[in-house]
Design a protein around this motif. Structure first.
Motif, mmCIF file in Angstrom:
data_model
loop_
_atom_site.group_PDB
_atom_site.id
_atom_site.type_symbol
_atom_site.label_atom_id
_atom_site.label_comp_id
_atom_site.label_asym_id
_atom_site.label_seq_id
_atom_site.Cartn_x
_atom_site.Cartn_y
_atom_site.Cartn_z
ATOM 1 N N HIS A 1 0.836 -1.204 0.000
ATOM 2 C CA HIS A 1 0.000 0.000 0.000
ATOM 3 C C HIS A 1 0.872 1.254 0.000
ATOM 4 O O HIS A 1 0.621 2.190 -0.770
ATOM 5 N N SER B 1 3.973 9.172 5.943
ATOM 6 C CA SER B 1 2.786 8.323 6.030
ATOM 7 C C SER B 1 3.029 7.212 7.061
ATOM 8 O O SER B 1 4.155 6.706 7.176
ATOM 9 N N ILE C 1 1.295 3.520 8.757
ATOM 10 C CA ILE C 1 0.270 2.474 8.757
ATOM 11 C C ILE C 1 0.523 1.549 9.945
ATOM 12 O O ILE C 1 1.665 1.179 10.231
ATOM 13 N N SER D 1 -4.555 4.649 9.365
ATOM 14 C CA SER D 1 -4.568 3.582 8.364
ATOM 15 C C SER D 1 -3.907 2.355 8.981
ATOM 16 O O SER D 1 -2.906 2.480 9.699
ATOM 17 N N ARG E 1 -7.961 1.773 4.892
ATOM 18 C CA ARG E 1 -7.419 3.085 4.533
ATOM 19 C C ARG E 1 -8.125 4.162 5.340
ATOM 20 O O ARG E 1 -9.345 4.301 5.264
#
Length: 318
Positions: A171, A262, A264, A280, A315
């Motif tokens: 991702h 970012s 996750i 996320s 997401r």
């Protein structure tokens, strides 16, 4: 190979009747403390272990209790407990909970459940060595959730951690990131599988892996944020708690998420869904894990099995 010691062997060694040995191992009234101690010492010396499956199948008085040991420090364990309750009630069982804390070990939590005469045990992400879990399964049917494990007699229900880690990295790659780090779970259950899959996925993409020591807690994520190289633009954290610690620390230092970095997580735990976090993450199916674990825990004559459930990408905004 020596035959397995029987209740009669224990009775002979302790110089009591077989019926008295049965009373002691069922923890039923009718034996003095001195006699109980003598019988248990004789059993330990012989290596005797009760046949719990035969006892439960033949018992007229069942407790209908499933014991659950969980770690209070991990939010996803709370989600699993919440999912276990309706699954147990649907099968006509109740749960007895025993917590692992910073000062209370897994062995103490498990022993407490045995003392309550739970018919089966469900252990959430245990860290005890396989030999200890095998010994526990010898005394009571045991199901482990959220850990890849080879231990004789132990049922395992887990998420495919390697697949989840691949989903996370793929991702981030699809978003255009090339400098992706992994904050490691070190020795936590699932850490090795997630770390290995991260490294393999990065190398297949022609990218250099960057592994940062971490752990399963927010404080581990906070410390990892302080070690994060400035050129890293995306992070796959070991779990949601670690990711949330990373998120708060990066934002406090002035780095924008997700504009500059970012993040996750892994679990899809309740905190990850909060409005001010919106993390996320890779979702473990808590209800699926709970249902599979209860199915195994309530079928005491079933041979040990491993159930592996696929994760999903969620997401959100980080």
């Amino acid at each position: 190979m020596n035959p397995r010691p029987t209740m009669e062997d224990v009775a002979a060694r302790a110089r009591v009747s077989r019926a008295l040995v049965s009373i002691v191992y069922r923890n039923a009234p009718g034996a003095s403390d001195e006699t109980r101690a003598r019988v248990l010492a004789a059993g330990d010396a012989l290596g005797y272990r009760p046949d719990h499956r035969a006892r439960l199948l033949g018992s007229r008085q069942r407790t209908r209790l499933i014991g659950v040991a969980f770690d209070v420090r991990y939010p996803f364990h709370g989600d699993l407990v919440e999912a276990l309750y309706p699954a147990a009630e649907a099968l006509g069982y109740n749960l007895t909970l025993s917590a692992v804390t910073g000062s209370r070990r897994e062995s103490a939590a498990a022993q407490s459940l045995l003392d309550y005469r739970c018919e089966s045990l469900i252990l959430l992400g245990p860290t005890s060595p396989p030999a200890a879990l095998t010994a526990l399964a010898d005394s009571q049917p045991t199901v482990v959730i959220a850990r890849k494990l080879r231990a004789s007699g132990v049922h395992v229900v887990r998420t495919d951690d390697a697949a989840g880690s691949r989903l996370a990295v793929e991702h981030l790659l699809s978003l255009g990131h090339t400098q992706i780090a992994h904050v490691d779970g070190v020795r936590a259950p699932g850490a090795a599988e997630r770390r290995t899959a991260y490294v393999q996925t990065m190398r297949r993409a022609g990218r250099a892996p960057v592994i940062i020591p971490g752990g399963p807690t927010e404080s581990a994520g906070t410390e990892a944020a302080r070690r994060l190289p400035r050129n890293i633009t995306a992070v796959a954290a070991f779990n949601d708690a670690c990711a949330i610690g990373l998120l708060h620390t990066l934002r406090a230092s002035g780095r924008r998420v997700p504009e500059e970095v970012s993040i996750i997580g892994y679990d899809d735990s309740t905190p990850s869904r909060l409005d001010h976090i919106q993390l996320s993450t890779i979702a473990q199916n808590a209800h699926g894990l709970a249902a599979a674990a209860l199915d195994l825990a309530t079928c005491v004559d079933r041979s040990p099995q491993e159930v592996v459930i696929s994760p999903d990408l969620v997401r959100r905004k980080t």
